[in-house]
Write an enzyme that holds these catalytic residues in place. Structure first.
Site, PDB file in Angstrom:
ATOM      1  N   GLY A   1      45.101  -4.607 -50.637  1.00  0.00           N
ATOM      2  CA  GLY A   1      43.984  -3.893 -51.628  1.00  0.00           C
ATOM      3  C   GLY A   1      44.713  -3.909 -53.126  1.00  0.00           C
TER       4      GLY A   1
ATOM      5  N   ARG B   1      42.788   8.640 -47.350  1.00  0.00           N
ATOM      6  CA  ARG B   1      41.957  10.175 -46.459  1.00  0.00           C
ATOM      7  C   ARG B   1      40.570   9.575 -46.799  1.00  0.00           C
ATOM      8  NH1 ARG B   1      43.689  16.535 -47.838  1.00  0.00           N
ATOM      9  NH2 ARG B   1      42.867  17.044 -46.702  1.00  0.00           N
TER      10      ARG B   1
ATOM     11  N   HIS C   1      55.396  15.046 -53.023  1.00  0.00           N
ATOM     12  CA  HIS C   1      54.412  14.222 -52.911  1.00  0.00           C
ATOM     13  C   HIS C   1      52.961  14.916 -52.721  1.00  0.00           C
ATOM     14  CE1 HIS C   1      52.305  11.173 -55.628  1.00  0.00           C
ATOM     15  NE2 HIS C   1      51.557  10.009 -54.995  1.00  0.00           N
TER      16      HIS C   1
END
Length: 313
Positions: free
Chosen positions: A12, A83, A176
């Site tokens: 991607g 998400r 993170h």
């Protein structure tokens, strides 16, 4: 001399941009892997056709299986779901844990001596999935997070002050995410501590924007997330490992007593060299800073505890 073989899992935006940076900097030959038929092959061919123009001799190969990745020196894991609206963090974690576990089981069979760099989110927890599935020592599973968070903080400081980003140095610890721990006290502009240059309210605003840096980009793009800066963060890690630079870089590491933390993945300064993570650089923290770091670690640990005992691979 044999060139290093670097596998990038996921073709991607993050994966393909990472492959481009690694190839163009001559760090090694690159294998781009993805489950989508034709996509990694097409992107690898496109990137290789740019080689005569940008002057590099790295070989790029695209594949849907792990045969061409055999014997990789470094594996960069970028594959995973982003998400989506209505998806909880736990939903994202469950979905990506399955993807990471499947990919890492293949890596464990084909590249037993590889160093794994994790990029897939939620990053710290995905590092734990990789560690469990591969059985690799902590020195060879490292998360790319702190470099990205630090780069964002440096960029925001440079914007605020109108100075070169190269003059700004910053440190960000912790998980993170929203609980990351930027350290203004250790952040400098040309050697001068940040608190001597900016008022507290401006520093606080920069810290807040850093913590929400990824979300800000998602809102602007609307249909995607950051990939140029994450790819640059991976490049810096691979560069330090392949060239054995021994750079001190903020990365997610499986702590074993450092900073008073054990069996949890947290972003800390560490030395990266030919063996992978070659040691944690323990800063002297104030009680307040240490408390924030421990809170961030507790958040990561809570998410780690939600992982299944068996990933079924």
């Amino acid at each position: 001399m044999k060139k290093p073989k670097i596998t990038v899992i996921g073709a991607g935006n993050v994966g393909s941009t990472t492959a481009m940076r690694l190839a163009e900097s001559g760090l090694g030959d690159v294998v781009l892997v993805d489950v989508v038929e034709g996509m990694p092959q097409g992107k690898a061919l496109d990137l290789y056709q740019a080689a005569p123009v940008v002057h590099h001799d790295s070989i790029l190969v695209g594949t849907n299986d792990y045969g061409p990745t055999e014997g990789s020196d470094i594996v960069v894991m970028t594959a995973g779901l982003a998400r989506k609206p209505g998806m909880s963090r736990d939903d994202l974690q469950d979905a990506n844990a399955k993807i990471v576990a499947e990919c890492m089981s293949r890596v464990a069979k084909t590249s037993r001596d590889a160093i794994v760099i994790m990029v897939t989110n939620p990053l710290d927890v995905m590092c734990e999935v990789a560690r469990r599935v591969t059985g690799f020592p902590r020195e060879r599973v490292i998360g790319m997070a702190g470099i990205l968070d630090t780069a964002r903080m440096r960029a925001f400081i440079a914007m605020e002050m109108g100075v070169s980003t190269e003059s700004v140095f910053a440190i960000v610890l912790g998980g993170h995410g929203d609980s990351m721990v930027p350290l203004p006290r250790y952040t400098t502009v040309s050697g001068v501590p940040l608190p001597e240059l900016l008022p507290k309210e401006k520093i606080d605003a920069i810290v807040q924007r850093t913590a929400q840096g990824g979300g800000e980009i998602v809102k602007l793009l609307k249909t995607g997330s950051a990939y140029y800066a994450p790819a640059a963060g991976v490049w810096e890690m691979v560069d330090s490992i392949v060239r054995d630079r021994k750079k001190i870089l903020p990365c997610s590491v499986y702590l074993q007593g450092e900073f008073g933390l054990k069996d949890v993945w947290v972003g800390v300064p560490c030395k990266l060299g030919a063996s992978g993570m070659e040691g944690v650089f323990e800063l002297k923290l104030t009680q307040e800073e240490l408390a924030l770091l421990h809170k961030s670690a507790a958040d990561v640990k809570n998410q780690m505890n939600k992982l299944p005992a068996d990933f079924g691979v």
